[in-house]
Design an enzyme around this catalytic site. Structure first.
Site, PDB file in Angstrom:
ATOM      1  CE  LYS A  37      -8.557  -4.111  -3.061  1.00 12.55           C
ATOM      2  NZ  LYS A  37      -7.807  -4.572  -4.236  1.00 12.55           N
ATOM      3  CG  PHE A  78      -8.578   6.268 -17.617  1.00 11.38           C
ATOM      4  CD1 PHE A  78      -7.328   6.690 -18.037  1.00 11.38           C
ATOM      5  CD2 PHE A  78      -9.317   7.112 -16.802  1.00 11.38           C
ATOM      6  CE1 PHE A  78      -6.814   7.913 -17.628  1.00 11.38           C
ATOM      7  CE2 PHE A  78      -8.814   8.336 -16.399  1.00 11.38           C
ATOM      8  CZ  PHE A  78      -7.548   8.736 -16.806  1.00 11.38           C
ATOM      9  CG  ASP A  83       0.036   0.495 -14.550  1.00 10.66           C
ATOM     10  OD1 ASP A  83       0.988   1.291 -14.539  1.00 10.66           O
ATOM     11  OD2 ASP A  83      -0.002  -0.535 -13.839  1.00 10.66           O
ATOM     12  CG  ASP A  87       3.598  -1.612 -15.428  1.00 12.80           C
ATOM     13  OD1 ASP A  87       4.415  -0.743 -15.801  1.00 12.80           O
ATOM     14  OD2 ASP A  87       2.912  -1.491 -14.401  1.00 12.80           O
ATOM     15  NE  ARG A  92      -4.649  -4.538 -13.283  1.00 13.15           N
ATOM     16  CZ  ARG A  92      -3.774  -3.851 -12.568  1.00 13.15           C
ATOM     17  NH1 ARG A  92      -3.908  -3.806 -11.256  1.00 13.15           N
ATOM     18  NH2 ARG A  92      -2.757  -3.237 -13.147  1.00 13.15           N
ATOM     19  CG  ASP A 154       6.224   3.092 -11.392  1.00 12.70           C
ATOM     20  OD1 ASP A 154       7.314   2.639 -11.022  1.00 12.70           O
ATOM     21  OD2 ASP A 154       5.172   2.434 -11.376  1.00 12.70           O
ATOM     22  CE  LYS A 181       1.601   3.311 -11.184  1.00  8.61           C
ATOM     23  NZ  LYS A 181       2.593   2.292 -11.585  1.00  8.61           N
ATOM     24  CG  PHE A 220      -3.290   1.290  -0.416  1.00  6.84           C
ATOM     25  CD1 PHE A 220      -4.336   0.450  -0.092  1.00  6.84           C
ATOM     26  CD2 PHE A 220      -2.924   1.403  -1.752  1.00  6.84           C
ATOM     27  CE1 PHE A 220      -5.010  -0.271  -1.072  1.00  6.84           C
ATOM     28  CE2 PHE A 220      -3.592   0.689  -2.737  1.00  6.84           C
ATOM     29  CZ  PHE A 220      -4.642  -0.153  -2.395  1.00  6.84           C
ATOM     30  CG  ASP A 224      -0.791  -2.870  -4.015  1.00  7.97           C
ATOM     31  OD1 ASP A 224      -1.728  -3.590  -3.625  1.00  7.97           O
ATOM     32  OD2 ASP A 224      -0.644  -2.527  -5.192  1.00  7.97           O
ATOM     33  CG  ASP A 225       5.281  -1.772  -3.365  1.00  3.44           C
ATOM     34  OD1 ASP A 225       4.624  -1.910  -4.414  1.00  3.44           O
ATOM     35  OD2 ASP A 225       5.820  -0.696  -3.043  1.00  3.44           O
TER      36      ASP A 225
END
Length: 306
Positions: A37, A78, A83, A87, A92, A154, A181, A220, A224-225
């Protein structure tokens, strides 16, 4: 984007022995930087255009602000490359994660190192002769440190592939992870960079501005969650998962539980309350610059769907 990538790669292009590596890095940069975005990067230019005096608002300075925005986009890239590996993510922005692309694999770790270095190449190329250069570099260094610390919290709170101790997942831990984060680099960094480029580097002003932007960052991340669970994967570009497991039957169990708890209603109530609270914080802020730079950020993310 291609112009910026070419600018950062030109540093070593005279050594023909590096041609193959540099071409690969260009391909990697374009793959990972396209499709986002660009909110963080554009926020630097938007903020600078609002904050800059008539004297500062020159074409060259505006172009410099745009490039500093790209430095943040490179930073974001990066972080995400690394990440996704940590994860074990699959997609993505609707495409395979970079490490999942055929022929890449764990070479993506080295690619993330390269992209990080390009952040500082951009800053050096664009701002080395400016009086604020040192402050800007320190801001980026501090932000990378804060984000890495947040990522560590995290990872240790919800280790991938290991049993999660839910006793460690407290509200305080969640808020700390969100602040370090996400909020520092996604919200404070773009505005702070623009303020510094406009000669506003008073620590009291930066700290009071930071308080508002960290609260926006929390809002935010909760968005997102929520979107990870209830958003449309075709819009968000993410595969639905249940605490790291993408088995549809297990996802359904958790989503049914969330539905029974009426979490969507609770979230929408939170969204309205949080948005109004942030606007009130902005109104109460006593700073010598145009506060539209902060309301613009809030308006960008209010009721977003991806």
């Amino acid at each position: 984007l291609e112009t910026v990538c070419q600018e950062v790669l030109v540093t070593n292009e005279d050594d023909t022995r590096l041609a193959e590596a540099l071409q690969r890095f260009k391909t990697m940069l374009l793959y990972n930087l396209r499709g986002g975005k660009y909110n963080r990067g554009m926020s630097v230019a938007d903020s600078f255009s609002i904050l800059a005096s008539t004297t500062l608002a020159t074409h060259d300075n505006m172009q410099r602000a745009i490039r500093v925005g790209w430095a943040i986009e490179f930073m974001q890239s990066f972080f995400l490359i690394a990440d996704d590996i940590m994860d074990k993510s699959l997609t993505r922005r609707g495409c395979p994660c970079w490490y999942k692309v055929e022929g890449v694999g764990l070479d993506a770790i080295n690619d993330s190192f390269f992209v990080e270095q390009m952040v500082f190449v951009i800053l050096r190329q664009q701002c080395q002769k400016e009086s604020y250069y040192k402050d800007l570099v320190h801001l980026f260094q501090d932000t990378i440190f804060q984000t890495v610390v947040g990522q560590s919290l995290d990872l240790t709170t919800a280790p991938v592939g290991a049993k999660v101790d839910l006793n460690t997942y407290t509200q305080e831990r969640y808020d700390t992870i969100v602040q370090y984060k996400t909020a520092y680099y996604s919200f404070y960094l773009p505005v702070a960079a623009a303020l510094i480029m406009c000669g506003i580097n008073d620590q009291d002003i930066l700290q009071s501005t930071q308080k508002v932007l960290l609260e926006l960052g929390r809002y935010f991340q909760i968005q997102d969650d929520f979107l990870d669970c209830f958003g449309d994967p075709a819009v968000t570009g993410k595969i639905e998962s249940n605490y790291g497991k993408d088995d549809p039957s297990k996802v359904k169990v958790i989503k049914d539980l969330y539905t029974s708890l009426d979490l969507q209603k609770i979230y929408h109530q939170y969204e309205e309350t949080s948005y109004k609270s942030v606007l009130q914080l902005i109104e109460n802020l006593n700073v010598p610059y145009n506060k539209q730079v902060l309301t613009l950020f809030a308006e960008k993310i209010y009721k977003r769907t991806k």
